[in-house]
Design an enzyme around this catalytic site. Structure first.
Site, mmCIF file in Angstrom:
data_model
loop_
_atom_site.group_PDB
_atom_site.id
_atom_site.type_symbol
_atom_site.label_atom_id
_atom_site.label_comp_id
_atom_site.label_asym_id
_atom_site.label_seq_id
_atom_site.Cartn_x
_atom_site.Cartn_y
_atom_site.Cartn_z
ATOM 1 N N ARG A 72 74.224 20.821 19.888
ATOM 2 C CA ARG A 72 73.614 19.518 19.619
ATOM 3 C C ARG A 72 72.090 19.623 19.584
ATOM 4 N NH1 ARG A 72 76.951 15.098 21.102
ATOM 5 N NH2 ARG A 72 78.948 15.413 20.025
ATOM 6 N N SER A 127 52.940 4.106 28.016
ATOM 7 C CA SER A 127 54.374 4.053 27.768
ATOM 8 C C SER A 127 54.906 2.684 28.174
ATOM 9 C CB SER A 127 55.086 5.154 28.579
ATOM 10 O OG SER A 127 56.476 5.152 28.353
ATOM 11 N N ASN A 128 55.815 2.176 27.368
ATOM 12 C CA ASN A 128 56.494 0.905 27.651
ATOM 13 C C ASN A 128 55.574 -0.318 27.612
ATOM 14 O OD1 ASN A 128 59.134 2.076 28.084
ATOM 15 N ND2 ASN A 128 58.301 2.914 29.982
ATOM 16 N N TYR A 177 60.739 11.374 37.065
ATOM 17 C CA TYR A 177 61.970 12.147 36.872
ATOM 18 C C TYR A 177 62.218 13.142 37.997
ATOM 19 C CZ TYR A 177 61.358 10.563 31.996
ATOM 20 O OH TYR A 177 61.160 9.833 30.850
ATOM 21 N N TRP A 184 61.557 6.871 23.043
ATOM 22 C CA TRP A 184 62.544 7.353 24.011
ATOM 23 C C TRP A 184 63.855 6.624 23.707
ATOM 24 C CZ3 TRP A 184 64.737 3.694 27.212
ATOM 25 C CH2 TRP A 184 63.978 2.599 27.630
ATOM 26 N N SER A 185 64.944 7.177 24.132
ATOM 27 C CA SER A 185 66.300 6.642 23.881
ATOM 28 C C SER A 185 66.633 6.513 22.406
ATOM 29 C CB SER A 185 66.497 5.274 24.560
ATOM 30 O OG SER A 185 65.805 4.233 23.868
ATOM 31 N N PRO A 186 66.297 7.496 21.545
ATOM 32 C CA PRO A 186 66.661 7.357 20.128
ATOM 33 C C PRO A 186 68.168 7.313 19.905
ATOM 34 C CG PRO A 186 65.918 9.590 20.584
ATOM 35 C CD PRO A 186 65.605 8.778 21.809
ATOM 36 N N GLY A 244 73.587 5.976 25.577
ATOM 37 C CA GLY A 244 74.976 5.576 25.777
ATOM 38 C C GLY A 244 75.222 4.082 25.786
ATOM 39 N N GLN A 245 74.181 3.286 25.530
ATOM 40 C CA GLN A 245 74.357 1.831 25.519
ATOM 41 C C GLN A 245 75.104 1.352 24.286
ATOM 42 O OE1 GLN A 245 73.291 -0.257 28.144
ATOM 43 N NE2 GLN A 245 73.006 1.739 29.097
#
Length: 271
Positions: free
Chosen positions: A236, A137-138, A51, A185-187, A191-192
């Site tokens: 948020r 991870s992944n 990152y 990740w990406s819960p 934006g997909q």
């Protein structure tokens, strides 16, 4: 935080169920957002070598004046630190950039060919106290099962893509059977998918006075998956933490489960 806001890893370390993701956050504006997240109540901050923002995470933690032992910092080593010596170097770099004596959770970012050698470096750092917990991870189920045949210390966490459209229940069951917790990740799908307008989540949320976003997180958390949502908006941030007064019914969970497609939204890998 109350007890239900933590999960206990296989070495006894407690990790917040809801953390704050920092992917794409950079510079002074990024640091301000991380400071806002800490002020909002987040106590898990997730970063990574890849990152390029470990420095601002370290600065934000220091400037927050929150005691270090109250903040759980996760970072990850990427392909530029693949190999034992490079991983050892990467750990030292992360400690310096994060301005800390220890990392709470250190992960191998992807299933690199050199993952075994990298994990040996993580294991040494764990045993020396530089790292409180280690993981991966992944990794899909096949990669995970192959990895644990020779890794020595079972990974405490596998951080993977997981959300209402890609629940990965079988992967979680495989991990749990061997003592590894799953983290999402990406819960919110990055934006997909228009998850905040998902009718099923909105309808379930209406029953509890919660938003679609809150239900999307509660769905995972209630099933033992920690989450690391990201938002640059203070309201948020607060909303995403405010989920622990709700318990979804089995019918709610089954209804949301039907949203699943069994397919990744990011094209990296499949189980």
């Amino acid at each position: 935080m109350t007890d239900n806001q933590y999960m206990t890893l296989n070495n006894g370390v407690n990790m917040p169920m809801v953390g704050f993701g920092t992917w794409t956050l950079k510079g002074q504006q990024g640091k301000k957002i991380i400071l806002d997240a800490l002020a909002a109540g987040y106590r898990l901050i997730d970063t990574a070598h890849m990152y390029g923002n470990e420095d601002i995470v370290g600065e934000a933690v220091a400037e927050s004046r929150i005691p270090r032992d109250e903040i759980f910092i996760t970072t990850k080593l990427c392909g530029t630190r693949a190999g034992y010596k490079l991983a050892r170097q990467g750990i030292e770099e992360s400690l310096e950039r994060l301005q800390t004596d220890y990392i709470d959770l250190l992960l191998i970012h992807e299933p690199y060919a050199e993952a075994g050698d990298m994990y040996r470096a993580l294991t040494e750092a764990y045993r020396s106290g530089q790292v409180r917990a280690i993981g991966i991870s992944n990794f899909n189920a096949r990669e995970y099962l192959t990895f644990i045949e020779t890794c020595g210390i079972i990974p405490m966490v596998n951080q993977v893509e997981c959300h209402v459209y890609y629940r990965r229940k079988e992967l979680q069951q495989t991990l749990e059977a061997h003592g590894t917790k799953m983290q999402a990740w990406s819960p919110f799908t990055e934006g997909q998918k228009p998850i905040f307008r998902e009718p099923v989540l909105q309808e379930v949320g209406k029953k509890y006075g919660k938003t679609a976003a809150q239900i999307a997180l509660q769905y995972l958390v209630q099933q033992g998956i920690s989450v690391i949502p990201k938002s640059s908006h203070r309201d948020r941030m607060i909303e995403n933490l405010d989920i622990f007064d709700t318990t979804l019914t089995p019918d709610d969970i089954d209804r949301i489960y039907q949203l699943g497609t069994g397919k990744t939204l990011f094209g990296w890998y499949d189980d």
